[in-house]
Design a protein around this motif. Structure first.
Motif, PDB file in Angstrom:
ATOM      1  N   SER A 171      65.309 -29.003 -46.938  1.00 48.27           N
ATOM      2  CA  SER A 171      63.881 -29.263 -47.141  1.00 48.27           C
ATOM      3  C   SER A 171      63.334 -30.326 -46.196  1.00 48.27           C
ATOM      4  CB  SER A 171      63.640 -29.698 -48.596  1.00 48.27           C
ATOM      5  OG  SER A 171      64.018 -28.670 -49.495  1.00 48.27           O
ATOM      6  N   ILE A 172      64.168 -30.873 -45.320  1.00 50.71           N
ATOM      7  CA  ILE A 172      63.720 -31.911 -44.385  1.00 50.71           C
ATOM      8  C   ILE A 172      62.940 -31.261 -43.242  1.00 50.71           C
ATOM      9  CG2 ILE A 172      64.468 -33.706 -42.774  1.00 50.71           C
ATOM     10  CD1 ILE A 172      66.895 -34.154 -44.595  1.00 50.71           C
ATOM     11  N   LYS A 173      61.801 -31.840 -42.908  1.00 56.11           N
ATOM     12  CA  LYS A 173      60.934 -31.276 -41.859  1.00 56.11           C
ATOM     13  C   LYS A 173      61.015 -32.039 -40.538  1.00 56.11           C
ATOM     14  CE  LYS A 173      57.538 -29.502 -45.176  1.00 56.11           C
ATOM     15  NZ  LYS A 173      56.116 -29.561 -45.625  1.00 56.11           N
ATOM     16  N   ASN A 174      61.310 -33.339 -40.595  1.00 58.66           N
ATOM     17  CA  ASN A 174      61.273 -34.178 -39.383  1.00 58.66           C
ATOM     18  C   ASN A 174      59.956 -33.989 -38.634  1.00 58.66           C
ATOM     19  OD1 ASN A 174      63.819 -35.581 -39.446  1.00 58.66           O
ATOM     20  ND2 ASN A 174      64.791 -33.588 -39.093  1.00 58.66           N
ATOM     21  N   ASP A 175      58.854 -34.007 -39.401  1.00 57.61           N
ATOM     22  CA  ASP A 175      57.529 -33.762 -38.825  1.00 57.61           C
ATOM     23  C   ASP A 175      56.872 -35.034 -38.302  1.00 57.61           C
ATOM     24  OD1 ASP A 175      57.329 -34.804 -41.369  1.00 57.61           O
ATOM     25  OD2 ASP A 175      55.667 -33.520 -41.994  1.00 57.61           O
ATOM     26  N   LYS A 176      57.123 -36.144 -38.960  1.00 60.99           N
ATOM     27  CA  LYS A 176      56.568 -37.435 -38.550  1.00 60.99           C
ATOM     28  C   LYS A 176      57.422 -38.527 -39.183  1.00 60.99           C
ATOM     29  CE  LYS A 176      53.099 -37.447 -42.262  1.00 60.99           C
ATOM     30  NZ  LYS A 176      51.658 -37.614 -42.595  1.00 60.99           N
ATOM     31  N   PRO A 177      57.297 -39.771 -38.716  1.00 54.42           N
ATOM     32  CA  PRO A 177      58.132 -40.839 -39.262  1.00 54.42           C
ATOM     33  C   PRO A 177      57.909 -41.049 -40.756  1.00 54.42           C
ATOM     34  CG  PRO A 177      57.181 -41.523 -37.175  1.00 54.42           C
ATOM     35  CD  PRO A 177      56.508 -40.239 -37.551  1.00 54.42           C
ATOM     36  N   ILE A 178      58.934 -41.539 -41.409  1.00 49.17           N
ATOM     37  CA  ILE A 178      58.885 -41.787 -42.845  1.00 49.17           C
ATOM     38  C   ILE A 178      57.939 -42.940 -43.168  1.00 49.17           C
ATOM     39  CG2 ILE A 178      60.289 -42.714 -44.732  1.00 49.17           C
ATOM     40  CD1 ILE A 178      62.535 -40.856 -43.859  1.00 49.17           C
ATOM     41  N   ILE A 179      57.880 -43.937 -42.302  1.00 52.29           N
ATOM     42  CA  ILE A 179      56.973 -45.062 -42.517  1.00 52.29           C
ATOM     43  C   ILE A 179      55.586 -44.693 -41.990  1.00 52.29           C
ATOM     44  CG2 ILE A 179      56.448 -47.436 -41.835  1.00 52.29           C
ATOM     45  CD1 ILE A 179      59.378 -48.063 -41.948  1.00 52.29           C
TER      46      ILE A 179
END
Length: 547
Positions: free
Chosen positions: A390-398
């Motif tokens: 389910s991880i997208k790595n679309d933008k930073p978590i912060i």
């Protein structure tokens, strides 16, 4: 000879600098309202919240709320303008201090109150903010929140609030910024006499007024704004006393009458949760206020000491295993996840929603710790690893600071896998548990920043973890372990990483586990056998590539 040349060329090319390093949050357009909502404005900074008394009447038939909030505060600097937040279509009708009506200016959802009396440093003062109106209705609670006006199967009103991110000012006037938690709070809710209000803390009294009743709930511990809630329905109650680390803990459950028997069975997960999380995180942080599960007309939310529940009395996430591992159907997701927030969200609370990962990464990771406590370490690993799909790595978590902007939804699944990876890096389960418990002790009832959490973990682990956190919190790339075997030599390095990234990793060499210590530049070790089979431990959230 040709093969050796190609290998050497690959080594040279893979050593070239990566195009991107630390990634900034996605470019967004923010408004002045975002700044007023998300920053510690001068009109907020000069006073410290000490006490609220939220005293309201809820009229379900009209979807109407009216009343006042008494705001008590300590003066830190001598100023004369105070910011109080309340979102349209609700309106402030008047503000009273020392029996004098004060003037105020509306600037969108921020309201600037002009105080008449001098504000002496160290003084504790109060004012009453009166308001009324039809608050925003929740569209897709709890994600797009507000007030949910629903009915149960018997036609009785079924009402609840949910407002994380959107802000508590969507239904009551307050200092709507997370950095300043009120020290204690009285919540008085007047409802039709056939209904009950369940809010945070402990029930002090019930007052009868003709066709209505007022329920008075007192919260003795600090509480964040979005953690405050009202739940109004034709509830029935059952309870138990849990023998916890800090003594007897009352655990009260409020459900709709026709769900009572189902709840008595499903809510057995609540004391199981308490046992597991007190083991991993230390004592439940709110013994003085007790613990409640309250049925709500939406999925659920981590309201402090008043956790709301709407998971249909079935295991998993509405009957679904989010990990795909099978272990997610062994427990009720909402009971475990939302209650886990009592430690990471309500005990340890972000100052700025940009650091929301502190709530969601740790609490999503807590699900695997629950699994580990009851089903073992292998099961827990399978659960957390399963969530990577389910991880997208679309933008930073912060997210972006001071504008009420949260980061990527990857704070849930990627964040939990970051913590699972960090546990492998530390490679000391006893110390890892001490760190989790230590966080809840060191930052007990506090609002915090990412830097504070990073520094604490680094100190306790005895490692410089800044590049690690930069990689997983502030960058979207996943580390790639590049490696080449040449006869008995294994060459390896990290790629796709931030400057200074170095992380030890466990790999299987011909079935035997060994630790490597890769950096950005090439390193090598000699092996017993030529051209071995190499496999990276899947407990590390990384990728690998054989050149």
């Amino acid at each position: 000879m040709k093969k050796q040349f190609l290998i050497a060329l690959l080594i040279i090319l893979s050593a070239l600098p990566m195009r991107a390093q630390l990634l900034s949050s996605e470019e967004m357009r923010f408004t002045h309202q975002d700044t007023l909502r998300g920053s510690i404005t001068p009109e907020r900074a000069w006073w410290d919240l000490t006490y609220y008394h939220l005293d309201i009447e809820v009229k379900p038939d009209e979807k109407f709320i009216s009343g006042k909030n008494t705001v008590q505060y300590k003066v830190l600097q001598s100023e004369s303008v105070m910011q109080i937040d309340l979102q349209a279509p609700l309106k402030i009708t008047k503000v009273i201090q020392d029996n004098q009506e004060l003037t105020f200016k509306d600037e969108g959802n921020a309201h600037f109150i002009y105080l008449k009396e001098p504000q002496k440093i160290g003084a504790v003062n109060s004012l009453d903010v009166y308001y009324e109106g039809n608050p925003k209705e929740a569209v897709r609670p709890p994600w797009d929140g507000g007030v949910t006006w629903d009915q149960d199967k018997d036609g009785n009103h079924f009402i609840a609030t949910s407002c994380q991110g959107l802000g508590a000012s969507v239904w009551w006037p307050c200092k709507d910024h997370m950095y300043d938690e009120v020290d204690s709070m009285l919540i008085s809710v007047n409802v039709p006499k056939n209904l009950m209000d369940v809010s945070n803390g402990r029930l002090r009294s019930i007052e009868q007024y003709g066709d209505t009743k007022t329920y008075n709930w007192f919260v003795k511990n600090p509480i964040n704004n979005y953690g405050v809630n009202i739940n109004i329905a034709n509830y029935v109650e059952f309870s138990e006393v849990y023998d916890g680390i800090s003594g007897n803990l009352t655990m009260d459950y409020y459900v709709l009458p026709y769900n009572l028997e189902k709840a008595k069975e499903q809510f057995k997960d609540a004391p199981k949760m308490m046992k597991a999380f007190e083991y991993w995180f230390g004592p439940y942080p709110f013994y003085g206020d007790g613990f409640k599960l309250v049925e709500a007309p939406y999925l659920g939310m981590e309201h402090q000491s008043s956790v709301t529940y709407g998971n249909q009395y079935i295991n998993g996430f509405k009957g679904r295993d989010l990990s795909g591992s099978g272990w997610g159907l062994k427990f009720d997701y909402i009971i475990i996840h939302e209650s886990g927030h009592e430690w990471f969200a309500n005990n340890i609370t972000y100052k700025d929603i940009a650091d929301m990962w502190i709530h969601e990464s740790f609490t999503t990771y807590s699900e695997s710790l629950f699994v580990e406590y009851y089903y073992g370490k292998k099961a827990a690993s399978e659960y957390v690893i399963g969530m990577r799909n389910s991880i997208k790595n679309d933008k930073p978590i912060i997210g972006n600071y001071d504008v009420n902007n949260e980061g990527s939804g990857d704070m849930y699944y990627k964040g939990s896998n970051m913590l699972h990876t960090l546990r492998q890096v530390i490679n000391d389960d006893e110390n890892w548990r001490d760190i989790l418990r230590g966080l809840n002790r060191e930052f007990y009832h506090q609002t915090v920043t990412t830097k504070q959490i990073e520094n604490y973990i680094s100190e306790q682990a005895g490692m410089d973890l800044k590049p690690f956190f930069d990689q997983y919190l502030r960058d979207t790339r996943i580390p790639i372990l590049l490696y080449i075997t040449m006869d008995n030599t294994l060459k390896f390095r990290w790629s796709n990483v931030v400057d200074g990234f170095k992380m030890p990793i466990k790999v299987s060499v011909n079935g035997k586990w060994v630790w490597l210590d890769p950096e950005i530049t090439w390193k090598s070790i000699e092996l017993d056998t030529p051209n071995p089979s190499i496999k990276v431990d899947q407990n590390f959230y990384v990728s690998s590539e054989r050149l």
